[in-house]
Design an enzyme around this catalytic site. Sequence first.
Site, PDB file in Angstrom:
ATOM      1  N   ASP A 285      47.487  36.830  36.295  1.00 37.82           N
ATOM      2  CA  ASP A 285      46.031  35.543  36.004  1.00 37.82           C
ATOM      3  C   ASP A 285      46.106  34.620  35.581  1.00 37.82           C
ATOM      4  OD1 ASP A 285      44.933  38.178  37.632  1.00 37.82           O
ATOM      5  OD2 ASP A 285      44.068  38.216  35.712  1.00 37.82           O
ATOM      6  N   LYS A 312      46.644  40.471  44.993  1.00 37.62           N
ATOM      7  CA  LYS A 312      45.343  40.486  44.572  1.00 37.62           C
ATOM      8  C   LYS A 312      43.673  39.695  45.084  1.00 37.62           C
ATOM      9  CE  LYS A 312      46.636  40.626  40.041  1.00 37.62           C
ATOM     10  NZ  LYS A 312      46.126  41.096  39.607  1.00 37.62           N
ATOM     11  N   LYS A 386      32.937  35.823  41.464  1.00 39.23           N
ATOM     12  CA  LYS A 386      33.434  37.047  41.379  1.00 39.23           C
ATOM     13  C   LYS A 386      33.709  37.314  39.724  1.00 39.23           C
ATOM     14  CE  LYS A 386      38.024  39.099  42.159  1.00 39.23           C
ATOM     15  NZ  LYS A 386      37.725  40.848  42.565  1.00 39.23           N
TER      16      LYS A 386
END
Length: 408
Positions: A285, A312, A386
Amino acid sequence: MNPSVLDLGPALLNGAVVPPPSKSLLHRGMICTALAGQAPETLLPEHASRDILATVEALETLVSGNPGERVTVNCGESGTTLRLLVPVAACLRAETVFLGEGRLPQRPMQPYADAFAGHGVTLRFPEEPGCYLPLTLSGRPRPGVYTLPGNVSSQFISGLLLALPLLEAPSEIRLTSPLESESYVRMTLSVMRAHGIEVEPLGDGGWRIPAPQTYRPPVTPFRAEPDASQAAFWQLANHLGSFVRLAGGEPTNLQGDAVFPELLARLREEHPGDTLDIDVSQTPDLVPALAAAAAYARGTTRLTHAARLRLKESDRLASTCAMLRAFGSACEETPDSLIIPPGPPTLPAGSRPVVDGANDHRIVMTAAMLATRAPCTITGAEAVRKSYPSFFEEYRRVGGIATHATGS
């Protein structure tokens, strides 16, 4: 005017920010809270992200009503919600249909199809080749040995760890390849332990899960520490010349992404002619923010073992490379890596590149930090909802420029 298109920067940031609670810890804490018979929404932060809301709504569906009834769970765009809850749903419900939005229906579920084979669970997918949403799940798992590769998303492993204590007899999880994103599995085990669940490590890297066990409310109320992945964007801003102070506590090594300041230090130590290889298999990430920092390093940086990033919210290798190129870096991508040449990136004076946010929250937030040095227009800025809904509010509060683009 399209509110999702923003003109950003340039302006250095100065002030204190409080990163949101760790999204990864919240997902796990909410699942354990629900399995302990408590309401998961009690853990909701003030500005809850779409992913966290997806998990709360999914848990409310799974733990309510008649377990024999078929239910439908919409995971939104949250891969964590989907992967952590598939095994849990198999233990709680007779039949569950899982839906998703955005790119989530295209993210493969083959590891669960393989792991559950022969264990009493049926996974039914659409007719097209591959294991993709919508998924219809039925049958209760049987205790036994569950086998998974370690180089797929660790969320598959965490999902099984969360569910197998609910069975009537012990089970084992065995890995067929080295474990990647190991910190997320350690995080899962830590949250489970706080809720009264014990798991025994095996010598070969797998786990034995005693069962049946009962989830219990923790002795100390569960609290998610600040999110290291989100803190990384503000740390990137400082690397680029801003003066942001992180308030609300420091992320701990329970989060693998807490290593980001150490990686930035390695970039600062590069010299012209150096080539620095960074294996990102344990911290995928961080790649957009790390690549942005590397674009200002004095040597070449290679971010390796990153193929999983193509699955992703966007193809994150391609979207990260495209973002850096928009800012003037000659970034290159390979099937499983990024190669970032020495910086700083350059563009003609007065230019304002357009960056495609790619419906990816991490691309949008990284571009916003790059814009503290060079202006840009970014599309799809709403993707931050998100994971970090208050991001641009915080960004503006500490001096960032983010205005709705004229003519959009």
